[in-house]
Design a protein around this motif. Sequence first.
Motif, short mmCIF file in Angstrom:
data_model
loop_
_atom_site.label_atom_id
_atom_site.label_comp_id
_atom_site.label_asym_id
_atom_site.label_seq_id
_atom_site.Cartn_x
_atom_site.Cartn_y
_atom_site.Cartn_z
N ILE A 142 0.84 -1.20 0.00
CA ILE A 142 0.00 0.00 0.00
C ILE A 142 0.88 1.25 0.00
CG2 ILE A 142 -1.66 1.34 1.36
CD1 ILE A 142 -2.86 -1.32 2.30
N PHE A 143 1.92 1.27 0.83
CA PHE A 143 2.82 2.42 0.87
C PHE A 143 3.41 2.72 -0.51
CE2 PHE A 143 4.29 1.76 5.58
CZ PHE A 143 3.03 2.12 6.01
N ILE A 144 3.96 1.67 -1.14
CA ILE A 144 4.80 1.86 -2.32
C ILE A 144 3.99 1.87 -3.61
CG2 ILE A 144 6.67 0.84 -3.68
CD1 ILE A 144 7.80 -0.24 -1.00
N ALA A 385 0.13 15.44 -1.05
CA ALA A 385 -1.15 14.80 -1.37
C ALA A 385 -0.97 13.35 -1.80
CB ALA A 385 -1.86 15.59 -2.47
N VAL A 386 0.05 13.09 -2.64
CA VAL A 386 0.25 11.73 -3.14
C VAL A 386 0.83 10.82 -2.08
CG1 VAL A 386 1.51 10.32 -4.81
CG2 VAL A 386 0.47 12.48 -5.53
N SER A 387 1.91 11.25 -1.43
CA SER A 387 2.62 10.35 -0.52
C SER A 387 1.87 10.10 0.78
CB SER A 387 4.02 10.89 -0.22
OG SER A 387 3.95 12.16 0.41
N MET A 388 1.23 11.14 1.34
CA MET A 388 0.56 10.94 2.62
C MET A 388 -0.84 10.35 2.48
SD MET A 388 1.80 13.94 5.18
CE MET A 388 3.42 14.69 5.05
N ILE A 424 3.05 5.67 11.53
CA ILE A 424 3.75 6.51 12.50
C ILE A 424 5.20 6.06 12.64
CG2 ILE A 424 3.88 7.13 14.95
CD1 ILE A 424 0.79 7.00 14.99
N GLY A 425 5.42 4.75 12.66
CA GLY A 425 6.76 4.24 12.85
C GLY A 425 7.65 4.30 11.62
N ILE A 426 7.04 4.23 10.42
CA ILE A 426 7.82 4.16 9.19
C ILE A 426 7.70 5.43 8.35
CG2 ILE A 426 8.14 2.90 7.02
CD1 ILE A 426 7.01 0.43 8.51
N LEU A 427 6.46 5.83 8.06
CA LEU A 427 6.27 6.96 7.15
C LEU A 427 6.56 8.31 7.80
CD1 LEU A 427 3.06 5.97 5.13
CD2 LEU A 427 5.47 5.66 4.54
N LEU A 428 6.19 8.48 9.07
CA LEU A 428 6.42 9.77 9.72
C LEU A 428 7.90 10.15 9.71
CD1 LEU A 428 5.27 12.20 11.20
CD2 LEU A 428 5.40 10.90 13.34
N PRO A 429 8.83 9.26 10.13
CA PRO A 429 10.25 9.62 10.04
C PRO A 429 10.70 9.88 8.60
CG PRO A 429 9.95 7.73 11.49
CD PRO A 429 8.64 7.96 10.81
N LEU A 430 10.12 9.12 7.64
CA LEU A 430 10.48 9.33 6.24
C LEU A 430 10.04 10.71 5.76
CD1 LEU A 430 11.54 8.22 3.55
CD2 LEU A 430 9.28 7.22 3.16
N PHE A 431 8.83 11.14 6.14
CA PHE A 431 8.35 12.45 5.73
C PHE A 431 9.13 13.58 6.41
CE2 PHE A 431 4.06 10.20 5.00
CZ PHE A 431 4.45 9.83 3.73
N LEU A 432 9.59 13.33 7.62
CA LEU A 432 10.47 14.31 8.27
C LEU A 432 11.77 14.45 7.49
CD1 LEU A 432 9.95 13.38 12.05
CD2 LEU A 432 9.25 15.51 10.93
N LEU A 433 12.30 13.32 7.02
CA LEU A 433 13.52 13.36 6.20
C LEU A 433 13.27 14.13 4.90
CD1 LEU A 433 16.43 12.44 5.66
CD2 LEU A 433 15.48 10.31 4.71
N VAL A 434 12.14 13.88 4.26
CA VAL A 434 11.78 14.60 3.04
C VAL A 434 11.72 16.10 3.31
CG1 VAL A 434 9.92 14.99 1.37
CG2 VAL A 434 10.58 12.66 1.98
#
Length: 441
Positions: A142-144, A385-388, A424-434
Amino acid sequence: MGHQLGLVWVAPFALLLLSIAVLPLLIPRWWESNLNKGLVSATFALPVLFYIFRLDSSRLIETGIEYTAFIVLLAALFIISGGIHLRGSLPGTPFTNTVVLAMGAILANFIGTTGASMLLIRPILRTNERRRHRAHIVVFFIFIVSNIGGLLTPLGDPPLFLGFLRGVPFEWTLKLLPHWLLMITALLIIFYVWDRRWFEAERATHQGAVREDLGVQEKLSVEGKVNFLLLLGVLMVAFVVGRFGVQIGLQSEYARRGGQVVGMGILAGLSMLMTRRETRDVNGFAFYPIVEVAVIFAGIFATMIPALAILEARGGDLGLTHPWQFFWVTGSLSGFLDNAPTYLTFASMASGLMGTEAARLDQLLRATTGGLHGEALLTAISVGAVSMGANTYIGNGPNFMVRAIAEEAGIKMPSFFGYMKYTIGILLPLFLLVTLVFFRP
């Protein structure tokens, strides 16, 4: 209309989301029925529909047309891709799964996140049918494939297609390649490490994991090849009618949407007629997942009308001025509201901020004021819009469909809040990096 609505009218939307999250836990057997899901949707949607009809009936008609086009597109892709069967077997290893997810991320830009999801979800489930731990595979899928993968072309995800129809050049989204590469590469690495851990644990305890050296057990072949042409037809209908509707005699937006609905409906019907029933049977094809999406999203589209109207009317009070703010606010709301209208709402806000016409996003791309660039704002809105849309099961149409297909295959998927633990555990840190890499103030 947004100025006439009190915040209390957001309550039905919030309560519907809460019901979707809680009822499967409290009364799981009752919730399995699509009729019962429809009753819950109707309970919260009908009061909103009656009130909005009194305030602005045209808004209701517009939302109804958007919902119809949304569901018909999903249904057409669901039906057509359900007629394609990849015969043969691959080993359900971490490497194989990672390659399939990477292929899905690329394919999503050509046949959309919905098309790629419906085409690949059943093969990857069959590939891993001997694995005991499979829910994480579906979550990363679903993420990818269902979300972030479709960031590179207007065909990839509905928000980008709407931007294309409002003047964004077709090739502009290729500028989002660095964002795509960072997120997709990071997720594929995390997935491989995660899947490797479970694979080794299963192999060590003989819990059904396939051996890594099994290789291909049966020659790979494809059945229902005609459906590839029909998938291409769906994209052509969406592109040609949306872009050149006036030239072919469809003067109004309603006529163009109607043309798309009719065209996609015909293609879905052709798929049902031209695909052997045995091919669909071996796919485990059933209409339950698309019916579930239809009844759930009927309530969501209805109850989110006040929320979007309030945002449009009072969005300027949010004080958004920088790209990172648009990225997070657009993205956060896209996880709960449909990401296509959320994209348009914040793109319109950005156009107003830059002093350009809301309906012409090509003007926004060229606008600069006070050291702020309109292109930077649209980039942040598009990526958000797309990623989140991956943040919840309801953030993007394919999410719910993939979950339903996985559950039909016997996989115990995380609950609404259980899924959000992954985000929260995977995407949130990734979006912070983005944010730090691309949108830092």
